[in-house]
Design a protein around this motif. Structure first.
Motif, short mmCIF file in Angstrom:
data_model
loop_
_atom_site.label_atom_id
_atom_site.label_comp_id
_atom_site.label_asym_id
_atom_site.label_seq_id
_atom_site.Cartn_x
_atom_site.Cartn_y
_atom_site.Cartn_z
N PHE A 298 0.92 -1.16 -0.03
CA PHE A 298 -0.27 0.13 0.39
C PHE A 298 0.45 1.22 -0.14
CE2 PHE A 298 -2.22 -3.31 2.46
CZ PHE A 298 -3.33 -2.65 1.56
N GLY A 299 0.94 2.43 -1.50
CA GLY A 299 1.12 3.31 -0.15
C GLY A 299 0.84 4.18 -0.38
N GLY A 300 -0.48 4.48 -0.65
CA GLY A 300 -1.20 5.04 0.37
C GLY A 300 -1.88 4.99 1.63
N LEU A 301 -2.00 3.52 2.16
CA LEU A 301 -2.92 3.55 3.21
C LEU A 301 -1.97 4.03 3.96
CD1 LEU A 301 -5.44 0.62 2.06
CD2 LEU A 301 -5.40 3.22 2.98
N LYS A 302 -1.40 4.69 4.13
CA LYS A 302 -0.87 5.01 5.73
C LYS A 302 -0.70 5.79 6.77
CE LYS A 302 4.20 3.80 4.36
NZ LYS A 302 4.94 4.23 3.93
N ALA A 303 -0.82 5.56 7.45
CA ALA A 303 -1.56 6.93 8.22
C ALA A 303 -0.46 7.31 9.99
CB ALA A 303 -2.74 6.82 9.18
N ASP A 304 -0.12 7.96 10.35
CA ASP A 304 -0.25 8.73 11.33
C ASP A 304 -0.33 8.31 13.00
OD1 ASP A 304 1.82 9.96 13.55
OD2 ASP A 304 1.95 11.90 12.38
N ALA A 305 -0.60 7.47 13.61
CA ALA A 305 -1.01 7.09 14.51
C ALA A 305 -0.88 8.02 15.71
CB ALA A 305 -0.43 5.72 15.20
N ASN A 306 -0.19 8.93 16.27
CA ASN A 306 -0.07 10.51 16.62
C ASN A 306 -1.12 11.30 16.07
OD1 ASN A 306 1.91 8.70 18.34
ND2 ASN A 306 3.42 8.95 17.45
N ALA A 307 -0.98 11.22 14.74
CA ALA A 307 -2.02 12.69 14.26
C ALA A 307 -3.67 12.04 15.01
CB ALA A 307 -2.41 12.03 12.72
N PRO A 308 -4.50 13.26 15.72
CA PRO A 308 -5.56 13.74 15.70
C PRO A 308 -7.05 12.09 15.34
CG PRO A 308 -5.31 15.70 15.42
CD PRO A 308 -4.32 14.84 14.72
N VAL A 309 -7.57 12.16 15.54
CA VAL A 309 -8.17 11.20 15.26
C VAL A 309 -10.16 12.19 14.84
CG1 VAL A 309 -9.90 9.38 15.24
CG2 VAL A 309 -7.75 8.62 15.58
N GLU A 310 -10.32 12.32 14.10
CA GLU A 310 -11.61 13.53 14.12
C GLU A 310 -12.42 12.88 13.77
OE1 GLU A 310 -13.87 16.97 11.69
OE2 GLU A 310 -11.94 16.82 11.69
N VAL A 311 -13.87 12.84 14.41
CA VAL A 311 -15.16 11.31 13.69
C VAL A 311 -16.50 12.42 14.12
CG1 VAL A 311 -16.37 9.30 15.16
CG2 VAL A 311 -14.45 9.92 15.21
N THR A 312 -17.70 12.20 12.99
CA THR A 312 -18.12 13.49 13.15
C THR A 312 -19.50 12.11 12.17
OG1 THR A 312 -18.15 13.98 10.38
CG2 THR A 312 -17.36 15.41 11.93
N SER A 313 -20.31 12.37 12.90
CA SER A 313 -21.77 11.45 12.73
C SER A 313 -23.55 11.71 13.06
CB SER A 313 -21.71 10.39 13.10
OG SER A 313 -22.10 10.70 15.35
N ASP A 314 -24.12 11.55 12.83
CA ASP A 314 -25.66 11.71 12.63
C ASP A 314 -25.89 12.46 14.32
OD1 ASP A 314 -26.25 11.94 9.86
OD2 ASP A 314 -27.47 10.91 9.76
N SER A 315 -25.17 11.04 15.23
CA SER A 315 -25.79 11.01 16.38
C SER A 315 -24.32 10.13 17.57
CB SER A 315 -27.08 10.48 17.22
OG SER A 315 -26.71 8.57 16.63
N LEU A 316 -24.66 10.10 18.81
CA LEU A 316 -23.84 9.74 19.03
C LEU A 316 -23.93 9.48 20.75
CD1 LEU A 316 -20.60 9.24 20.92
CD2 LEU A 316 -20.48 11.71 21.21
N SER A 317 -23.59 8.33 20.99
CA SER A 317 -24.56 7.32 21.99
C SER A 317 -23.54 7.39 23.27
CB SER A 317 -25.64 6.42 22.25
OG SER A 317 -26.53 6.21 21.24
#
Length: 161
Positions: A25-44
């Motif tokens: 995978f050339g592009g499926l890399k991520a920085d595990a230290n980068a912030p994770v942003e989650v958006t959704s219609d609802s959160l429980s």
């Protein structure tokens, strides 16, 4: 001996559908230290067990990596509910990088380990090349992965270098 991904895929095609195939995978890399942003219609959120469930048009972004699903259950690190350990996505999952995309029925993203395991009718697209199987395990730090479960690869000549 280590073959390029294209040569390995051609060998697999010549032998018929494989049960397992290593994937680069050339592009499926991520920085595990980068912030994770989650958006959704609802959160429980359940205060008693500290669980959180995002539902409806869920989008998870970490650097250049994007994951979409109908629902994402958040697993926190033991003893520290401020640190996300896992994200369990269900309801049709799409994982996209700038150069690759993968779809499956569900996926588990282990944020701390930097791994994603996608299961159920996995379809991976890399440029014009396509690979399918039942399980795709990706190491986001190294950019390597493995497809398992009756792997089928379709390569377009001249698209890989």
């Amino acid at each position: 001996m280590r073959f390029s991904p294209v040569i390995a895929a051609l060998i697999a095609l010549a032998a018929g559908p494989a049960l397992s195939q290593e994937v680069a995978f050339g592009g499926l890399k991520a920085d595990a230290n980068a912030p994770v942003e989650v958006t959704s219609d609802s959160l429980s959120v359940n205060q008693s067990d500290g669980s959180a469930v995002f539902k409806g048009n869920v989008l998870v972004v970490q650097g250049g990596l994007r994951m979409q699903a109908a629902q994402v259950d958040v697993g926190y690190a033991p003893g520290d509910r401020s640190k996300i350990q896992t994200l369990h996505a269900t309801g049709g999952v799409t994982l996209v990088s700038p150069t690759e995309a993968a779809e499956s029925k569900e996926a588990v993203y282990d944020v701390a380990a930097g791994t994603v395991v996608m299961t159920g009718d996995v379809l991976l697209t890399q440029g014009e090349s396509v690979m399918s199987g039942q399980k795709l395990s990706v190491n986001l730090r190294s950019g390597t992965g493995q497809m398992d479960g009756r792997v089928r690869t379709i390569l377009q000549p001249g698209t890989q270098k």
